[in-house]
Design a protein around this motif. Structure first.
Motif, PDB file in Angstrom:
ATOM      1  N   PRO A 168       0.807  -1.228   0.000  1.00  0.00           N
ATOM      2  CA  PRO A 168       0.000   0.000   0.000  1.00  0.00           C
ATOM      3  C   PRO A 168       0.841   1.280   0.000  1.00  0.00           C
ATOM      4  O   PRO A 168       0.311   2.361  -0.248  1.00  0.00           O
ATOM      5  CB  PRO A 168      -0.801  -0.111   1.300  1.00  0.00           C
ATOM      6  CG  PRO A 168       0.060  -0.935   2.202  1.00  0.00           C
ATOM      7  CD  PRO A 168       0.793  -1.895   1.314  1.00  0.00           C
ATOM      8  N   GLN A 228       0.937   3.791  -3.096  1.00  0.00           N
ATOM      9  CA  GLN A 228      -0.301   4.543  -3.288  1.00  0.00           C
ATOM     10  C   GLN A 228      -0.458   5.646  -2.237  1.00  0.00           C
ATOM     11  O   GLN A 228      -0.928   6.751  -2.544  1.00  0.00           O
ATOM     12  CB  GLN A 228      -1.503   3.601  -3.210  1.00  0.00           C
ATOM     13  CG  GLN A 228      -2.847   4.315  -3.323  1.00  0.00           C
ATOM     14  CD  GLN A 228      -4.025   3.392  -3.030  1.00  0.00           C
ATOM     15  OE1 GLN A 228      -3.834   2.219  -2.675  1.00  0.00           O
ATOM     16  NE2 GLN A 228      -5.228   3.907  -3.166  1.00  0.00           N
ATOM     17  N   ASN A 260      -8.709   5.642   2.252  1.00  0.00           N
ATOM     18  CA  ASN A 260      -7.957   4.440   2.629  1.00  0.00           C
ATOM     19  C   ASN A 260      -7.021   4.721   3.803  1.00  0.00           C
ATOM     20  O   ASN A 260      -6.909   3.916   4.737  1.00  0.00           O
ATOM     21  CB  ASN A 260      -7.164   3.930   1.428  1.00  0.00           C
ATOM     22  CG  ASN A 260      -6.443   2.629   1.722  1.00  0.00           C
ATOM     23  OD1 ASN A 260      -6.790   1.886   2.630  1.00  0.00           O
ATOM     24  ND2 ASN A 260      -5.409   2.334   0.949  1.00  0.00           N
TER      25      ASN A 260
END
Length: 248
Positions: free
Chosen positions: A107, A110, A141
């Motif tokens: 992750p 991003q 997120n």
């Protein structure tokens, strides 16, 4: 301030030993430092040097790399602005070798641009823009999976804004202050009272107590030069001056 940064009073003796000695480069200690990081996440404590030691171990041992740990380190460093903790962490990431292949997606690629943008807004004291981005769908997120677990994250961001206001204002409109803190109404009033500042209900102006940063004081510097000292300066200049070459 520098002492608290290098050796926070909340740092346990075991972590002090790891951070201060050669054991900080021992990969077998990474789990201890990672557990200490999650203690910081849950307790609102912060220890930059201990977190940098984790990133250094990841740099030397790519197989230890944990993206969730890196993101949490960056989140904690984010609220240290205007101090350079975030950039120190980024500098270690830039030199980190590529992690080994994994079945789970990483992750960090991003979220890193978003974290960097949030840090830039805080560093530039663009607090309304920070809150607008932080509340946006683009950061969903990060909010739902990371900052929600970081106890006191939003209050830590507000402390960054408070430091900037204390350094630049003797008074500020409550509406403007509310955009800096992402607070309004009774929440804003309660926060102002907690700070010990005064809110004028009639004018809506918040008075910021005087401190060395927001007080403008003229400074007069006076130097006394005695004649004997001036004579020495003139004599030295005369001795070191270049001779005049006559024109041919």
């Amino acid at each position: 301030m520098a002492t608290n940064w290098s050796s926070p009073p909340t740092r346990p003796p075991l972590i002090e030993t790891l951070v201060s000695g050669v054991d900080r480069y021992n990969p077998s200690n990474v789990s201890i430092l990672e557990d200490y990081l999650y203690h910081q996440i849950r307790s609102e404590e912060y220890d930059c040097l201990a977190n940098l030691a984790i990133l250094k171990l990841y740099q030397f041992n790519p197989d230890l790399y944990n993206p969730d740990v890196v993101i949490n380190i960056l989140i904690k460093a984010l609220t240290s602005s205007p101090f350079p903790d975030f950039n120190l962490c980024i500098s270690l990431l830039d030199e980190r070798p590529a992690p080994p292949p994994s079945d789970e997606p990483d992750p960090l690629p991003q979220l890193l641009p978003l974290l960097t943008q949030l840090h830039a807004l805080l560093h530039q004291c663009r607090f309304p823009a920070f809150w607008a981005l932080y509340r946006s769908d683009a950061v969903e997120n990060l909010r739902d999976n990371y900052t929600i677990e970081c106890v006191g994250f939003e209050d830590a961001v507000r402390e960054v804004a408070v430091r900037a206001v204390k350094a630049a204002f003797t008074s500020i409109g409550s509406e403007r202050l509310g955009t800096y803190l992402d607070l309004s109404g009774d929440d804003l009033k309660a926060y102002v009272e907690k700070l010990g500042w005064t809110l004028n209900a009639d004018t809506g102006v918040v008075s910021v107590p005087p401190n060395p940063d927001n007080q403008i004081e003229s400074t007069v510097v006076q130097e006394n030069i005695e004649l004997s000292q001036l004579t020495k300066v003139i004599a030295h200049a005369a001795q070191t001056s270049l001779p005049v070459v006559p024109a041919v």
